[in-house]
Design a protein around this motif. Structure first.
Motif, PDB file in Angstrom:
ATOM      1  N   ASN A 258       0.834  -1.202   0.000  1.00 24.96           N
ATOM      2  CA  ASN A 258       0.000   0.000   0.000  1.00 24.96           C
ATOM      3  C   ASN A 258       0.870   1.253   0.000  1.00 24.96           C
ATOM      4  O   ASN A 258       0.481   2.302   0.498  1.00 24.96           O
ATOM      5  CB  ASN A 258      -0.959   0.013   1.191  1.00 24.96           C
ATOM      6  N   GLY A 259       2.053   1.129  -0.583  1.00 21.66           N
ATOM      7  CA  GLY A 259       2.919   2.285  -0.784  1.00 21.66           C
ATOM      8  C   GLY A 259       4.085   2.339   0.186  1.00 21.66           C
ATOM      9  O   GLY A 259       4.028   1.786   1.288  1.00 21.66           O
ATOM     10  N   THR A 261       6.533   5.390   1.687  1.00 22.71           N
ATOM     11  CA  THR A 261       6.754   6.833   1.759  1.00 22.71           C
ATOM     12  C   THR A 261       8.161   7.104   2.259  1.00 22.71           C
ATOM     13  O   THR A 261       8.527   6.711   3.370  1.00 22.71           O
ATOM     14  CB  THR A 261       5.740   7.497   2.696  1.00 22.71           C
ATOM     15  N   ASP A 289      -0.152  -1.519  -6.241  1.00 24.82           N
ATOM     16  CA  ASP A 289      -0.742  -0.714  -5.166  1.00 24.82           C
ATOM     17  C   ASP A 289      -2.091  -1.317  -4.811  1.00 24.82           C
ATOM     18  O   ASP A 289      -3.075  -1.176  -5.543  1.00 24.82           O
ATOM     19  CB  ASP A 289      -0.893   0.736  -5.611  1.00 24.82           C
ATOM     20  N   ARG A 291      -4.179  -0.566  -2.711  1.00 29.05           N
ATOM     21  CA  ARG A 291      -5.240   0.364  -2.309  1.00 29.05           C
ATOM     22  C   ARG A 291      -6.241   0.590  -3.425  1.00 29.05           C
ATOM     23  O   ARG A 291      -7.367   1.049  -3.179  1.00 29.05           O
ATOM     24  CB  ARG A 291      -4.627   1.699  -1.873  1.00 29.05           C
ATOM     25  N   GLN A 294      -8.647   5.204  -5.480  1.00 30.53           N
ATOM     26  CA  GLN A 294      -9.044   5.874  -4.251  1.00 30.53           C
ATOM     27  C   GLN A 294      -9.762   7.185  -4.535  1.00 30.53           C
ATOM     28  O   GLN A 294      -9.509   7.848  -5.544  1.00 30.53           O
ATOM     29  CB  GLN A 294      -7.809   6.167  -3.380  1.00 30.53           C
ATOM     30  N   PHE A 296     -10.809  10.930  -2.523  1.00 25.99           N
ATOM     31  CA  PHE A 296     -10.398  11.747  -1.383  1.00 25.99           C
ATOM     32  C   PHE A 296     -11.464  12.815  -1.132  1.00 25.99           C
ATOM     33  O   PHE A 296     -11.411  13.916  -1.690  1.00 25.99           O
ATOM     34  CB  PHE A 296      -9.050  12.412  -1.662  1.00 25.99           C
ATOM     35  N   ASP A 321      -3.552  14.748   0.924  1.00 27.09           N
ATOM     36  CA  ASP A 321      -3.813  13.340   0.645  1.00 27.09           C
ATOM     37  C   ASP A 321      -3.309  12.945  -0.736  1.00 27.09           C
ATOM     38  O   ASP A 321      -2.722  11.869  -0.921  1.00 27.09           O
ATOM     39  CB  ASP A 321      -5.311  13.047   0.760  1.00 27.09           C
ATOM     40  N   ASN A 325      -0.335  10.291  -1.348  1.00 27.25           N
ATOM     41  CA  ASN A 325      -0.563   9.099  -2.158  1.00 27.25           C
ATOM     42  C   ASN A 325       0.432   9.009  -3.307  1.00 27.25           C
ATOM     43  O   ASN A 325       0.983   7.932  -3.599  1.00 27.25           O
ATOM     44  CB  ASN A 325      -1.996   9.120  -2.693  1.00 27.25           C
ATOM     45  N   SER A 328       3.920   8.025  -1.974  1.00 28.57           N
ATOM     46  CA  SER A 328       4.040   6.611  -1.631  1.00 28.57           C
ATOM     47  C   SER A 328       4.098   5.731  -2.871  1.00 28.57           C
ATOM     48  O   SER A 328       4.700   4.656  -2.859  1.00 28.57           O
ATOM     49  CB  SER A 328       2.869   6.189  -0.744  1.00 28.57           C
ATOM     50  N   GLN A 329       3.462   6.169  -3.973  1.00 30.44           N
ATOM     51  CA  GLN A 329       3.517   5.414  -5.220  1.00 30.44           C
ATOM     52  C   GLN A 329       4.813   5.661  -5.980  1.00 30.44           C
ATOM     53  O   GLN A 329       5.239   4.809  -6.777  1.00 30.44           O
ATOM     54  CB  GLN A 329       2.320   5.778  -6.112  1.00 30.44           C
ATOM     55  N   ASP A 346      -3.862   2.644  -9.145  1.00 33.41           N
ATOM     56  CA  ASP A 346      -5.179   3.248  -9.354  1.00 33.41           C
ATOM     57  C   ASP A 346      -6.113   2.348 -10.167  1.00 33.41           C
ATOM     58  O   ASP A 346      -6.773   2.783 -11.116  1.00 33.41           O
ATOM     59  CB  ASP A 346      -5.044   4.612 -10.041  1.00 33.41           C
TER      60      ASP A 346
END
Length: 732
Positions: A258-259, A261, A289, A291, A294, A296, A321, A325, A328-329, A346
């Motif tokens: 999930n990334g 950072t 990813d 997640r 997403q 926001f 956010d 995101n 982290s990607q 995504d």
């Protein structure tokens, strides 16, 4: 320096011993025995995977080695190895239970032990490793990852596919080695549950603005934790490459995450090391990813608490956010692009990542070359592959990071090199290193273990500046109780600066240190590195510290020396070899010159008190004043001993075979020299001019007359031939 079991380390200054002694044969044999199995092999082969397609997108399978041309940073390289992997042949061959070699489909690459080599027939197989990073996943994300993997295994896994499962939570585990058994894979995936995550998500950075309301009194600054968290993920990936690098075929690692950072530039070193290790091991990382797609919302998600401050009303929370995101990607994208893989972001459909891996690993060529650039500078080198056919499209990784030699290692890498060598099973022997140890009691439960390390001066390349030669030596050491539990650690850098006229290369460099330990069995290992060329040497041995409470005569080790040096280190208070601001430097080789003095130091503890009706001689530091050969010499002054006092005799003998060549007159002690340790300290001084050059057996006689106990330790000792005198110049 960490303290364990009231352990502390006393570091002494490095001392240049002015002797030209060679190590004893026994010590050389011991060092050879320890190091005889060390074989160091270095390979610089770079592997490049190439997928060739024609203008219609069809895979090309008939290319030869002569059809390829490979460039590194614009310079043509000679292709030394060439291989063609055609996984499609096995994909259409039939049953999944049969491999090309006709053996079972379970490999032992990741879990191969030290005794047995890894067994895995990977020819024309597709190696896929599913790496689940559960360390920061939510339960919903864990279930989503496992379901995607199960769907692939049940519906799209081909007979040529070999899968392995690795997970990272509180630690990294190999949950399943490479296999094509679908039942085993599904069973291992089913064992994963939503409780695998351990909450290693990134924390806040100390500001409450835009952070969720948790009813806390303050917002902690977790910047250091976040840096560690990112490094932990990257180093876990890097450690996998060492096992995967054992096979030359292409390996595909699907990273469920999930990334990651990064904290500024703090994680760049770990990221670079991970990509370099992946390229060297011929591993392509496909980042997924988990997640998915997403959204926001301005006020935050419904399952999260309301936000502090005005961020929710100004749009700053949405921007934060989005930036978080993307950041982290970004690390996941770097891992994929730099290793020849692809990143999938995504999207809630995770199937394409498996299809892409199968597509990229169906038919490919493996080109191997040795770079004609000899520099080990650790820089990125760009690769370009060309083929002598028109309308051909090639897919290959853009480049790799070159290795780094000692000259190009930074400070952190040099420290890691020492720690890795300290933990290595087979020691390096580039630089000869010898060590000796002696114990002295401090109390019933603690003993001072004096350790001396010796390096031949000829092994240290000095840099001459003006009238002095200078060099530095890094030293790291460890003491393990029973060879398992670390109880002591040493790390020091020694700076040597001497006048060139001293001819240090013909002498030895000695470093003295010490540890306070409890009685028991210990394993000592020391590693030294000279910092001019980066050569490394190591020495390890077992040491037994006895419990003297069980001994009839409680006696320390006997230290032989030919040098007393002024003490420059003020932290030598616990060192028994330091007295009156002078330190006795142990001679661990036991090799002496005829014009030198033999200094001996040893201690007797808990001597028994009793009646002493006869007068006794006072303890002496100069045994030559007690008598010459066979005890002849000057008269010894005597004093009256108290009625109730100790009475400990000691003398020194030199033996050759069954003949006694020399014996000093006895020295008698009637008082405890060190009351705090209940120790009688003997310091003997014997001039060696009376003895001819040769090999002797030095015997130390110690008798507690009151208790009726005794000890006669013996040591080999070599008195070498004197150096020939230089011829005098003729007068003009």
């Amino acid at each position: 320096m960490k303290l364990t079991r009231k352990f502390f380390s006393i570091l002494a200054a490095a001392i240049l011993l002015l002797r030209m002694a060679a190590p004893l044969i026994a010590q050389q044999a011991e060092q050879t025995k320890v190091n005889e199995a060390r074989i160091q092999v270095t390979t610089e082969l770079v592997l490049v995977n190439v997928v060739a397609r024609d203008k219609k997108g069809n895979l090309v399978r008939d290319l030869k080695k002569s059809d390829f041309t490979l460039f590194e940073d614009g310079k043509k390289q000679e292709i030394s190895t060439f291989d063609f992997e055609n996984v499609d042949e096995l994909a259409t061959a039939g049953a999944a239970e049969t491999t090309v070699a006709g053996v079972t489909g379970t490999g032992t690459l990741l879990r191969s032990g030290k005794k047995a080599p890894p067994s895995l027939d990977a020819r024309d197989r597709r190696l896929m490793l599913l790496f689940f990073d559960f360390s920061a996943m939510d339960p919903e994300q864990i279930d989503r990852s496992v379901d995607a993997a199960k769907k692939f295994v049940n519906a799209k896994m081909q007979p040529a596919d070999l899968l392995a499962l690795v997970s990272l939570a509180t630690n990294m585990r190999v949950d399943l080695d490479f296999t094509d058994d679908k039942a085993k894979i599904v069973a291992a995936l089913t064992a994963y549950n939503s409780g695998q995550g351990q909450g290693f998500d990134n924390g806040s950075t100390g500001s409450s603005e835009g952070a969720a309301e948790t009813s806390g009194a303050f917002s902690a600054d977790d910047t250091d934790f976040n840096t560690f968290n990112a490094d932990r993920k990257l180093l876990a990936l890097q450690s996998l490459m060492q096992a995967l690098g054992k096979l030359p075929q292409k390996k595909s690692l699907i990273y469920f995450s999930n990334g990651i950072t990064q904290s500024g530039a703090d994680n760049q070193s770990a990221l670079r090391a991970t990509t370099a290790a992946a390229v060297k091991a011929n591993v392509s990382i496909y980042s997924l990813d988990i997640r998915g797609l997403q959204a926001f919302p301005p006020g935050g998600e419904a399952q999260s608490a309301s936000l502090h401050g005005q961020s929710a009303y100004s749009g700053a929370s949405i921007l934060n956010d989005l930036n978080g995101n993307a950041a982290s990607q970004d690390t996941l994208a770097t891992l994929s692009s730099d290793t020849g893989g692809k990143a999938f972001f995504d999207s809630n459909d995770f199937g394409p990542v498996f299809s892409q891996v199968q597509k990229d690993s169906s038919v490919y060529y493996v080109l191997g070359f040795t770079s004609n650039n000899p520099l080990k500078d650790g820089r990125f080198r760009r690769l370009k592959v060309q083929v002598n056919r028109a309308d051909m499209k090639l897919d290959f990784r853009s480049g790799y990071y070159a290795g780094r030699d000692f000259e190009h290692l930074n400070r952190a890498d040099r420290e890691q090199q020492l720690e890795d060598e300290l933990a290595a099973q087979l020691p390096r022997v580039d630089v000869p290193l010898y060590a000796g140890a002696a114990f002295f009691r401090q109390d019933d439960s603690h003993y001072y273990l004096a350790v001396s390390l010796v390096v031949p001066g000829s092994q240290i390349p000095f840099v001459t500046e003006k009238e002095k030669d200078s060099a530095t030596i890094d030293i790291v050491g460890e003491v393990r109780e029973g060879g398992k539990f670390p109880v002591g650690h040493l790390r020091d850098t020694v700076k040597l600066a001497v006048e060139s006229t001293q001819q240090v290369r013909r002498k030895n460099v000695q470093y003295n240190t010490g540890f306070v330990l409890a009685p028991g069995s210990y394993h000592l290992k020391f590693v030294i590195r000279e910092n001019q060329t980066g050569r490394i040497g190591s020495f390890e041995t077992d040491v037994q510290i006895p419990d003297l409470r069980k001994s009839p005569l409680k006696m320390s080790s006997v230290v032989l020396s030919n040098l007393r040096a002024p003490v420059t280190n003020k932290k030598n208070g616990a060192n028994p070899l330091v007295r009156d601001q002078m330190e006795l430097v142990p001679n661990i080789t036991h090799v002496f010159a005829p014009d030198q003095h033999l200094y001996l130091q040893y201690e007797v503890y808990d001597a028994v008190k009793g009646k002493n009706p006869a007068p006794a001689a006072t303890p002496s530091l100069n045994a030559d004043q007690k008598g010459g050969q066979n005890g002849a010499g000057k008269d010894v002054p005597t004093v009256k001993a108290p009625k109730d006092s100790i009475r400990v005799f000691t003398s020194i003998e030199f033996l050759q075979g069954s003949r006694k060549i020399y014996e000093s007159k006895p020295v008698v002690a009637n008082e405890v020299t060190a009351p705090d340790r209940k120790a009688v300290i003997f310091q003997m001084d014997l001039p060696l001019q009376l003895l001819r050059p040769g090999l002797y057996l030095c015997q130390v006689n110690v008798i507690d007359d009151v208790a009726g106990s005794f000890s006669f330790p013996r040591f080999p000792l070599l008195i070498r031939e004197p150096a020939p005198a230089a011829p005098e110049k003729a007068a003009d």
